[in-house]
Design a protein around this motif. Structure first.
Motif, PDB file in Angstrom:
ATOM      1  N   ILE A   1       0.904  -1.270  -0.151  1.00 14.09           N
ATOM      2  CA  ILE A   1      -0.216   0.172   0.077  1.00 14.09           C
ATOM      3  C   ILE A   1       0.918   1.141   0.161  1.00 14.09           C
ATOM      4  CG2 ILE A   1      -1.826   1.128   1.368  1.00 14.09           C
ATOM      5  CD1 ILE A   1      -2.763  -1.169   2.097  1.00 14.09           C
TER       6      ILE A   1
ATOM      7  N   ILE B   1       2.262   1.920  -3.464  1.00 18.56           N
ATOM      8  CA  ILE B   1       1.126   2.392  -4.170  1.00 18.56           C
ATOM      9  C   ILE B   1       0.624   3.797  -3.979  1.00 18.56           C
ATOM     10  CG2 ILE B   1      -1.465   2.051  -4.792  1.00 18.56           C
ATOM     11  CD1 ILE B   1      -1.382  -0.838  -4.385  1.00 18.56           C
TER      12      ILE B   1
ATOM     13  N   THR C   1       4.411   1.859  -8.657  1.00 15.83           N
ATOM     14  CA  THR C   1       2.873   1.263  -8.679  1.00 15.83           C
ATOM     15  C   THR C   1       3.006  -0.297  -9.156  1.00 15.83           C
ATOM     16  OG1 THR C   1       2.202   3.432  -9.541  1.00 15.83           O
ATOM     17  CG2 THR C   1       0.712   1.881 -10.038  1.00 15.83           C
TER      18      THR C   1
ATOM     19  N   VAL D   1       1.719  -2.932  -6.411  1.00 18.63           N
ATOM     20  CA  VAL D   1       0.229  -3.746  -6.898  1.00 18.63           C
ATOM     21  C   VAL D   1       0.652  -5.088  -6.410  1.00 18.63           C
ATOM     22  CG1 VAL D   1      -1.173  -4.475  -8.773  1.00 18.63           C
ATOM     23  CG2 VAL D   1      -0.958  -2.046  -8.203  1.00 18.63           C
TER      24      VAL D   1
ATOM     25  N   VAL E   1       0.897  -6.148  -2.811  1.00 17.34           N
ATOM     26  CA  VAL E   1      -0.530  -6.239  -2.583  1.00 17.34           C
ATOM     27  C   VAL E   1      -1.323  -7.494  -2.961  1.00 17.34           C
ATOM     28  CG1 VAL E   1      -2.810  -5.294  -2.655  1.00 17.34           C
ATOM     29  CG2 VAL E   1      -0.761  -3.865  -2.056  1.00 17.34           C
TER      30      VAL E   1
ATOM     31  N   LEU F   1      -6.407  -1.837  -8.938  1.00 13.08           N
ATOM     32  CA  LEU F   1      -5.552  -1.384  -7.877  1.00 13.08           C
ATOM     33  C   LEU F   1      -4.537  -0.079  -8.652  1.00 13.08           C
ATOM     34  CD1 LEU F   1      -4.501  -3.885  -5.604  1.00 13.08           C
ATOM     35  CD2 LEU F   1      -5.807  -2.027  -5.140  1.00 13.08           C
TER      36      LEU F   1
END
Length: 107
Positions: free
Chosen positions: A7, A10, A57, A61, A64, A78
């Motif tokens: 997270i 992200i 990113t 992702v 996660v 996401l």
């Protein structure tokens, strides 16, 4: 702990998207930011924010996804959620430029 770092990455990727589009908007006050291609003027070291955005990113992702075992189509969701704030900066700039152009046009 993996979920936290995913997270966090992200969020870093989304922030880099905002910074990238904001910097492009600052150096191109009279030009629209194109969706595909480059704007007329590029800021110094423009690639740094895009490299950070891309790696943070994608890796966020993937981290996660590995931590939560979500279905794979959620990866696209996401990633889209991560970059939406940055694209909203571009949309706002393009609208502002468009309104200026319409006001300056002879009637």
């Amino acid at each position: 702990m993996e979920l936290f770092w995913g997270i966090a990455l992200i969020v870093v990727g989304g922030t880099a998207t905002v910074v990238d589009n904001w910097r492009h908007a600052v150096v191109n006050p009279e030009h629209r930011i194109p969706w595909i291609g480059r704007p007329p003027v590029l800021p110094r070291a423009w690639y740094v924010a895009r490299v950070i955005m891309g790696f943070a990113t994608v890796y966020g992702v993937l981290t996660v996804m590995r931590a939560t075992e979500l279905p794979m189509f959620m990866a696209a969701v996401l990633a889209a959620v991560a970059v939406l704030p940055g694209f909203s900066v571009a949309v706002a700039h393009n609208r502002r430029v468009r309104h200026r152009q319409l006001e300056a046009a002879p009637r």
